[in-house]
Design an enzyme around this catalytic site. Structure first.
Site, mmCIF file in Angstrom:
data_model
loop_
_atom_site.group_PDB
_atom_site.id
_atom_site.type_symbol
_atom_site.label_atom_id
_atom_site.label_comp_id
_atom_site.label_asym_id
_atom_site.label_seq_id
_atom_site.Cartn_x
_atom_site.Cartn_y
_atom_site.Cartn_z
ATOM 1 C CE LYS A 136 -3.827 -2.393 2.260
ATOM 2 N NZ LYS A 136 -4.650 -2.660 3.450
ATOM 3 C CD GLN A 184 -3.522 -4.318 6.453
ATOM 4 O OE1 GLN A 184 -3.696 -3.260 5.866
ATOM 5 N NE2 GLN A 184 -3.813 -5.478 5.910
ATOM 6 C CG ASP A 197 -9.951 -0.243 5.178
ATOM 7 O OD1 ASP A 197 -9.619 -0.739 4.084
ATOM 8 O OD2 ASP A 197 -9.314 -0.410 6.234
HETATM 9 N N1 GUN Z 1 -6.842 -6.904 5.896
HETATM 10 C C1 GUN Z 1 -7.185 -7.644 4.807
HETATM 11 N N2 GUN Z 1 -7.891 -6.882 3.926
HETATM 12 C C2 GUN Z 1 -7.988 -5.661 4.478
HETATM 13 C C3 GUN Z 1 -8.595 -4.436 4.038
HETATM 14 O O1 GUN Z 1 -9.202 -4.336 2.968
HETATM 15 N N3 GUN Z 1 -8.471 -3.381 4.890
HETATM 16 C C4 GUN Z 1 -7.814 -3.483 6.073
HETATM 17 N N4 GUN Z 1 -7.761 -2.392 6.840
HETATM 18 N N5 GUN Z 1 -7.251 -4.589 6.505
HETATM 19 C C5 GUN Z 1 -7.329 -5.674 5.706
#
Ligand code: GUN
Length: 300
Positions: A54, A100, A123
């Site tokens: 990311k 996350q 998100d």
């Molecule tokens: N962990 C796995 N997929 C995601 C996501 O789309 N967002 C977040 N914050 N954590 C994740």
């Protein structure tokens, strides 16, 4: 193999190219770049690797990304306080805030996520954003669900009137994707079925699907017998399995048995290189949108 491979990496590259131009315009108008803050709790290797992708994707399009690392021992109160401080811009403007997942077992994940203000929730997990999506007026759409829809639209896979079967009912993927595919308009108007761990006759339901999406995290769950000839199969799973022949002794696979399914399906997304890169691209798009909305620019 007969199926067409849906190349998410290439599509994500094209999305990044257009975001780079938009981010440049934002930054020129505002005198600063959009900024994303990612909270990473603990040392889980998979989470650390996703966060790294990311941050490097953000850098590629000109978005400032900061990763705030927190020890796995942090409790709910500490994480809620941290998110609150970020939301007050105490460490610089935080247009987007992402925690996350998964969080360590002792943490109340819902309370931490609820501390992220709806207007920075890139998100799309906040109840306000989930509600807006369910009402057909989305603001921040959960990134993986948005990525799957984008992949279908880009590949010219018709959704209107088609039967989409989603395996998995998570708040992150299954539920928002069901809403997107059933909504009116481009990439929508589908008849949607959600299957889950209690679904009876899973294989029979899947065989009815024109579009089959697997989002549960079970390697090899979807086999050729579950796929209607010509169907589009989208693999959202990311599973690391042991493989003595692979570098490091393990490799990534999805929820779909790619080799056998590719003999039956019309198109199939690979893992890695399918939905994963699109999830990241959608996060970048959400971050730019958050920055634009906040600065009163409105989405372009
Ligand atoms: N962990 C796995 N997929 C995601 C996501 O789309 N967002 C977040 N914050 N954590 C994740």
């Amino acid at each position: 193999m007969t199926a067409r491979t849906l190349d998410g990496k290439a599509l994500a590259g094209r999305i990044e190219d257009s975001l780079r131009v938009e981010v440049e315009t934002f930054s020129r108008l505002e005198g600063r770049a959009p900024r994303l803050v990612v909270v990473l709790v603990g040392e889980m290797a998979a989470s650390a690797s996703y966060v790294k992708s990311k941050a490097s994707a953000a850098a590629r399009v000109g978005i400032d990304a900061e990763v705030v690392r927190v020890p796995a021992t942090a409790d709910t109160e500490a994480l809620v306080a941290l998110v609150g401080a970020l939301a007050r811009d105490e460490q610089g403007p935080a247009d987007g805030i992402l925690v996350q997942l998964p969080l360590p077992g002792h943490v109340d994940t819902q309370r931490v996520l609820d501390a992220v203000p709806a207007d920075r929730d890139v998100d799309g997990f906040h109840p306000e954003n989930a509600g807006l999506l369910s009402q057909g007026r989305p603001r921040f759409i959960p990134c993986t669900a948005a990525g799957v829809q984008r992949m279908l639209v880009d590949a010219g896979i018709e959704t209107a009137g088609k039967h989409a079967v989603i395996i998995g009912r998570s708040d992150i993927v299954g539920k928002p994707l069901a809403l997107l595919l059933a909504a009116r308009g481009t990439g929508g108007d589908a008849t949607v079925t959600i299957c889950h761990s209690r679904s009876e006759n899973l294989a029979a339901i899947c065989r009815q699907a024109d579009i089959l999406v697997a989002a549960v995290g079970k390697p090899g769950l979807v086999t050729a017998e579950m796929v209607k000839p010509g169907a589009a199969v989208i693999d959202v799973g990311i599973n690391r399995i042991a493989d003595p022949a692979a570098k490091g002794g393990s490799r990534l696979v999805g929820d779909v048995d790619f080799a056998s399914v590719a003999e039956v399906a019309g198109s199939v997304s690979p893992v890695p290189g399918g939905v994963g890169p699109l999830t990241v691209a959608m996060l970048l798009a959400n971050t730019l949108l958050a920055a634009e909305l906040r600065m009163g620019q409105g989405p372009r």
